[in-house]
Design a protein around this motif. Structure first.
Motif, mmCIF file in Angstrom:
data_model
loop_
_atom_site.group_PDB
_atom_site.id
_atom_site.type_symbol
_atom_site.label_atom_id
_atom_site.label_comp_id
_atom_site.label_asym_id
_atom_site.label_seq_id
_atom_site.Cartn_x
_atom_site.Cartn_y
_atom_site.Cartn_z
ATOM 1 N N SER A 153 11.929 16.856 -24.328
ATOM 2 C CA SER A 153 11.475 17.017 -22.948
ATOM 3 C C SER A 153 12.559 16.572 -21.972
ATOM 4 C CB SER A 153 10.209 16.189 -22.730
ATOM 5 O OG SER A 153 9.857 16.196 -21.380
ATOM 6 N N ARG A 154 12.670 17.323 -20.880
ATOM 7 C CA ARG A 154 13.639 16.955 -19.843
ATOM 8 C C ARG A 154 13.052 15.935 -18.879
ATOM 9 N NH1 ARG A 154 17.041 22.186 -18.022
ATOM 10 N NH2 ARG A 154 17.488 22.920 -20.094
ATOM 11 N N ARG A 155 11.758 15.715 -18.990
ATOM 12 C CA ARG A 155 11.086 14.785 -18.090
ATOM 13 C C ARG A 155 11.576 13.364 -18.331
ATOM 14 N NH1 ARG A 155 4.629 13.873 -17.982
ATOM 15 N NH2 ARG A 155 4.715 12.069 -16.637
ATOM 16 N N LYS A 156 11.948 12.689 -17.269
ATOM 17 C CA LYS A 156 12.444 11.322 -17.363
ATOM 18 C C LYS A 156 11.276 10.381 -17.671
ATOM 19 C CE LYS A 156 14.702 7.759 -14.643
ATOM 20 N NZ LYS A 156 15.185 7.398 -13.325
ATOM 21 N N ILE A 157 11.427 9.566 -18.661
ATOM 22 C CA ILE A 157 10.388 8.604 -19.019
ATOM 23 C C ILE A 157 10.610 7.333 -18.209
ATOM 24 C CG2 ILE A 157 9.420 7.220 -20.869
ATOM 25 C CD1 ILE A 157 10.283 9.407 -22.813
ATOM 26 N N GLU A 158 9.587 6.981 -17.436
ATOM 27 C CA GLU A 158 9.673 5.776 -16.614
ATOM 28 C C GLU A 158 9.319 4.560 -17.469
ATOM 29 O OE1 GLU A 158 7.204 6.210 -13.206
ATOM 30 O OE2 GLU A 158 8.230 7.996 -12.516
ATOM 31 N N SER A 159 9.970 3.448 -17.197
ATOM 32 C CA SER A 159 9.679 2.242 -17.946
ATOM 33 C C SER A 159 8.315 1.686 -17.531
ATOM 34 C CB SER A 159 10.769 1.199 -17.705
ATOM 35 O OG SER A 159 10.824 0.863 -16.343
ATOM 36 N N HIS A 160 7.729 0.934 -18.409
ATOM 37 C CA HIS A 160 6.415 0.343 -18.200
ATOM 38 C C HIS A 160 6.451 -0.680 -17.061
ATOM 39 C CE1 HIS A 160 2.581 -1.552 -19.147
ATOM 40 N NE2 HIS A 160 3.212 -2.704 -19.069
ATOM 41 N N LEU A 161 5.433 -0.677 -16.228
ATOM 42 C CA LEU A 161 5.309 -1.651 -15.138
ATOM 43 C C LEU A 161 3.939 -2.314 -15.188
ATOM 44 C CD1 LEU A 161 6.641 0.236 -11.966
ATOM 45 C CD2 LEU A 161 7.791 -1.566 -13.229
ATOM 46 N N ASP A 162 3.903 -3.622 -14.983
ATOM 47 C CA ASP A 162 2.659 -4.349 -14.754
ATOM 48 C C ASP A 162 2.550 -4.555 -13.252
ATOM 49 O OD1 ASP A 162 2.027 -4.571 -17.444
ATOM 50 O OD2 ASP A 162 2.944 -6.546 -17.658
ATOM 51 N N CYS A 163 1.530 -3.962 -12.643
ATOM 52 C CA CYS A 163 1.416 -3.992 -11.183
ATOM 53 C C CYS A 163 0.079 -4.524 -10.702
ATOM 54 C CB CYS A 163 1.582 -2.581 -10.615
ATOM 55 S SG CYS A 163 3.257 -1.948 -10.690
ATOM 56 N N ILE A 164 0.100 -4.991 -9.475
ATOM 57 C CA ILE A 164 -1.126 -5.316 -8.763
ATOM 58 C C ILE A 164 -1.483 -4.103 -7.917
ATOM 59 C CG2 ILE A 164 -2.087 -6.660 -6.854
ATOM 60 C CD1 ILE A 164 -0.750 -9.085 -7.944
ATOM 61 N N ALA A 165 -2.732 -3.677 -8.000
ATOM 62 C CA ALA A 165 -3.220 -2.603 -7.134
ATOM 63 C C ALA A 165 -3.647 -3.257 -5.826
ATOM 64 C CB ALA A 165 -4.397 -1.888 -7.785
ATOM 65 N N TYR A 166 -3.014 -2.836 -4.734
ATOM 66 C CA TYR A 166 -3.358 -3.391 -3.419
ATOM 67 C C TYR A 166 -4.190 -2.351 -2.678
ATOM 68 C CZ TYR A 166 -3.196 -5.908 0.919
ATOM 69 O OH TYR A 166 -3.560 -6.602 2.050
ATOM 70 N N LEU A 167 -5.433 -2.708 -2.378
ATOM 71 C CA LEU A 167 -6.370 -1.824 -1.696
ATOM 72 C C LEU A 167 -6.463 -2.255 -0.246
ATOM 73 C CD1 LEU A 167 -9.151 -1.947 -4.430
ATOM 74 C CD2 LEU A 167 -7.136 -0.466 -4.330
ATOM 75 N N SER A 168 -6.246 -1.306 0.667
ATOM 76 C CA SER A 168 -6.169 -1.659 2.079
ATOM 77 C C SER A 168 -6.902 -0.640 2.934
ATOM 78 C CB SER A 168 -4.702 -1.729 2.506
ATOM 79 O OG SER A 168 -4.599 -2.058 3.864
ATOM 80 N N GLU A 169 -7.910 -1.112 3.633
ATOM 81 C CA GLU A 169 -8.660 -0.280 4.581
ATOM 82 C C GLU A 169 -9.118 -1.177 5.711
ATOM 83 O OE1 GLU A 169 -9.787 2.724 6.472
ATOM 84 O OE2 GLU A 169 -9.148 3.176 4.437
ATOM 85 N N THR A 170 -9.078 -0.669 6.938
ATOM 86 C CA THR A 170 -9.463 -1.495 8.086
ATOM 87 C C THR A 170 -10.527 -0.854 8.961
ATOM 88 O OG1 THR A 170 -7.682 -0.554 9.415
ATOM 89 C CG2 THR A 170 -7.207 -2.612 8.251
ATOM 90 N N GLU A 171 -10.751 0.444 8.816
ATOM 91 C CA GLU A 171 -11.669 1.128 9.723
ATOM 92 C C GLU A 171 -13.043 1.293 9.105
ATOM 93 O OE1 GLU A 171 -9.912 4.712 11.146
ATOM 94 O OE2 GLU A 171 -8.095 3.687 11.790
ATOM 95 N N GLY A 172 -14.088 0.951 9.878
ATOM 96 C CA GLY A 172 -15.463 1.110 9.436
ATOM 97 C C GLY A 172 -16.151 -0.224 9.238
ATOM 98 N N THR A 173 -17.398 -0.151 8.826
ATOM 99 C CA THR A 173 -18.163 -1.361 8.529
ATOM 100 C C THR A 173 -17.668 -1.949 7.214
ATOM 101 O OG1 THR A 173 -19.841 -0.191 7.260
ATOM 102 C CG2 THR A 173 -20.202 -0.360 9.657
ATOM 103 N N LEU A 174 -18.084 -3.152 6.912
ATOM 104 C CA LEU A 174 -17.663 -3.773 5.645
ATOM 105 C C LEU A 174 -18.089 -2.927 4.448
ATOM 106 C CD1 LEU A 174 -18.227 -7.590 6.278
ATOM 107 C CD2 LEU A 174 -16.071 -6.353 6.127
ATOM 108 N N THR A 175 -19.267 -2.327 4.521
ATOM 109 C CA THR A 175 -19.739 -1.464 3.437
ATOM 110 C C THR A 175 -18.854 -0.231 3.299
ATOM 111 O OG1 THR A 175 -22.003 -2.212 3.843
ATOM 112 C CG2 THR A 175 -21.740 -0.204 2.547
ATOM 113 N N GLN A 176 -18.490 0.383 4.438
ATOM 114 C CA GLN A 176 -17.610 1.553 4.409
ATOM 115 C C GLN A 176 -16.226 1.187 3.888
ATOM 116 O OE1 GLN A 176 -18.038 2.510 8.552
ATOM 117 N NE2 GLN A 176 -19.467 4.199 8.153
ATOM 118 N N ILE A 177 -15.719 0.036 4.327
ATOM 119 C CA ILE A 177 -14.407 -0.430 3.869
ATOM 120 C C ILE A 177 -14.420 -0.633 2.364
ATOM 121 C CG2 ILE A 177 -12.853 -2.435 3.897
ATOM 122 C CD1 ILE A 177 -13.392 -2.604 6.942
ATOM 123 N N GLU A 178 -15.464 -1.268 1.852
ATOM 124 C CA GLU A 178 -15.572 -1.512 0.415
ATOM 125 C C GLU A 178 -15.612 -0.193 -0.360
ATOM 126 O OE1 GLU A 178 -18.897 -3.391 -2.459
ATOM 127 O OE2 GLU A 178 -18.178 -4.715 -0.861
#
Length: 130
Positions: A2-27
Protein backbone atom coordinates in the motif's frame (compact mmCIF):
# COMPACT_ATOMS: atom_id res chain seq x y z
CA UNK A 1 2.27 -2.87 -0.93
CA UNK A 2 0.00 0.00 0.00
CA UNK A 3 1.13 3.53 -0.78
CA UNK A 4 -0.86 4.83 2.15
CA UNK A 5 1.39 6.25 4.86
CA UNK A 6 0.95 4.45 8.17
CA UNK A 7 0.67 6.91 11.03
CA UNK A 8 2.28 6.01 14.33
CA UNK A 9 0.09 5.18 17.30
CA UNK A 10 -1.02 8.09 19.52
CA UNK A 11 -2.54 8.11 23.00
CA UNK A 12 -4.74 11.21 23.09
CA UNK A 13 -7.19 13.07 25.22
CA UNK A 14 -10.46 13.83 23.46
CA UNK A 15 -11.30 17.46 24.19
CA UNK A 16 -15.02 18.22 23.83
CA UNK A 17 -15.90 21.88 23.55
CA UNK A 18 -19.29 23.54 23.16
CA UNK A 19 -20.52 26.85 24.54
CA UNK A 20 -23.86 27.60 22.90
CA UNK A 21 -27.18 26.40 24.32
CA UNK A 22 -28.48 25.15 27.63
CA UNK A 23 -26.41 22.75 29.72
CA UNK A 24 -28.50 19.87 28.37
CA UNK A 25 -27.92 20.99 24.77
CA UNK A 26 -24.20 21.47 25.44
CA UNK A 27 -23.94 17.97 26.92
CA UNK A 28 -25.75 16.48 23.90
CA UNK A 29 -23.51 18.34 21.42
CA UNK A 30 -20.35 17.32 23.27
CA UNK A 31 -21.53 13.69 23.25
CA UNK A 32 -21.94 13.89 19.46
CA UNK A 33 -18.40 15.31 19.24
CA UNK A 34 -17.11 12.39 21.31
CA UNK A 35 -18.76 9.88 18.95
CA UNK A 36 -17.15 11.56 15.91
CA UNK A 37 -13.75 11.66 17.64
CA UNK A 38 -13.89 7.98 18.66
CA UNK A 39 -14.87 6.90 15.13
CA UNK A 40 -12.01 8.96 13.66
CA UNK A 41 -9.56 7.64 16.27
CA UNK A 42 -10.46 4.02 15.49
CA UNK A 43 -9.67 4.59 11.80
CA UNK A 44 -6.37 6.44 12.40
CA UNK A 45 -4.47 4.43 15.02
CA UNK A 46 -5.34 6.82 17.85
CA UNK A 47 -6.31 5.59 21.30
CA UNK A 48 -8.56 7.92 23.29
CA UNK A 49 -7.27 7.44 26.83
CA UNK A 50 -9.36 10.14 28.50
CA UNK A 51 -12.09 12.64 27.70
CA UNK A 52 -12.21 16.21 28.98
CA UNK A 53 -15.38 18.27 28.55
CA UNK A 54 -15.50 22.05 28.43
CA UNK A 55 -19.10 21.97 29.72
CA UNK A 56 -19.73 25.52 28.50
CA UNK A 57 -17.03 26.99 30.75
CA UNK A 58 -15.12 30.21 30.01
CA UNK A 59 -11.84 30.57 28.12
CA UNK A 60 -9.99 30.83 31.45
CA UNK A 61 -11.12 27.30 32.21
CA UNK A 62 -10.09 26.17 28.71
CA UNK A 63 -6.56 27.59 29.26
CA UNK A 64 -6.40 25.76 32.60
CA UNK A 65 -7.52 22.50 30.97
CA UNK A 66 -4.97 22.89 28.16
CA UNK A 67 -2.21 23.56 30.68
CA UNK A 68 -3.14 20.31 32.45
CA UNK A 69 -3.01 18.43 29.13
CA UNK A 70 0.34 20.04 28.22
CA UNK A 71 1.76 18.92 31.58
CA UNK A 72 0.52 15.38 30.91
CA UNK A 73 2.39 15.45 27.59
CA UNK A 74 5.58 16.67 29.28
CA UNK A 75 5.26 13.76 31.76
CA UNK A 76 4.77 11.34 28.83
CA UNK A 77 1.31 10.32 30.09
CA UNK A 78 -0.30 11.18 26.74
CA UNK A 79 0.88 11.97 23.22
CA UNK A 80 -1.60 14.66 22.26
CA UNK A 81 -5.08 16.10 22.04
CA UNK A 82 -7.86 15.39 19.56
CA UNK A 83 -10.86 17.63 18.80
CA UNK A 84 -13.52 17.65 16.08
CA UNK A 85 -12.62 21.06 14.60
CA UNK A 86 -10.36 23.88 15.72
CA UNK A 87 -13.16 26.44 15.77
CA UNK A 88 -14.97 24.55 18.56
CA UNK A 89 -12.24 25.89 20.85
CA UNK A 90 -12.83 29.56 20.03
CA UNK A 91 -14.04 31.87 17.27
CA UNK A 92 -10.76 33.84 17.60
CA UNK A 93 -7.91 32.46 15.44
CA UNK A 94 -5.26 33.91 17.75
CA UNK A 95 -6.68 32.01 20.74
CA UNK A 96 -6.84 28.80 18.71
CA UNK A 97 -3.17 29.13 17.69
CA UNK A 98 -2.28 29.82 21.33
CA UNK A 99 -3.97 26.62 22.51
CA UNK A 100 -2.48 24.51 19.73
CA UNK A 101 0.92 26.08 20.42
CA UNK A 102 0.66 25.15 24.09
CA UNK A 103 0.23 21.48 23.13
CA UNK A 104 2.88 21.53 20.40
CA UNK A 105 5.37 23.37 22.63
CA UNK A 106 4.98 20.59 25.21
CA UNK A 107 5.99 18.11 22.49
CA UNK A 108 2.52 16.78 21.74
CA UNK A 109 0.38 16.25 18.67
CA UNK A 110 -2.80 18.19 17.97
CA UNK A 111 -5.32 16.30 15.86
CA UNK A 112 -8.67 17.33 14.42
CA UNK A 113 -11.18 15.01 12.79
CA UNK A 114 -11.48 17.42 9.84
CA UNK A 115 -7.81 18.37 9.21
CA UNK A 116 -5.87 15.46 10.74
CA UNK A 117 -2.61 16.16 12.55
CA UNK A 118 -1.87 19.85 12.56
CA UNK A 119 1.67 20.96 11.77
CA UNK A 120 2.37 24.29 13.45
CA UNK A 121 5.94 23.22 14.12
CA UNK A 122 7.50 25.34 16.82
CA UNK A 123 11.15 25.81 17.54
CA UNK A 124 11.68 25.28 21.25
CA UNK A 125 14.67 27.21 22.50
CA UNK A 126 16.34 25.74 25.59
CA UNK A 127 16.67 28.09 28.54
CA UNK A 128 14.51 30.69 26.80
CA UNK A 129 13.57 33.54 29.13
CA UNK A 130 9.87 34.23 29.52
Amino acid sequence: MSRRKIESHLDCIAYLSETEGTLTQIERKESKQEKVIREYANRHNIKVVKTIRRNGFSMNDVYRQFEIMANMIRKHQIDGVIVTRTWVLSKDDELIYSLIGKIKNAGGSFVTTTEGRLGLELEVKPNAKK
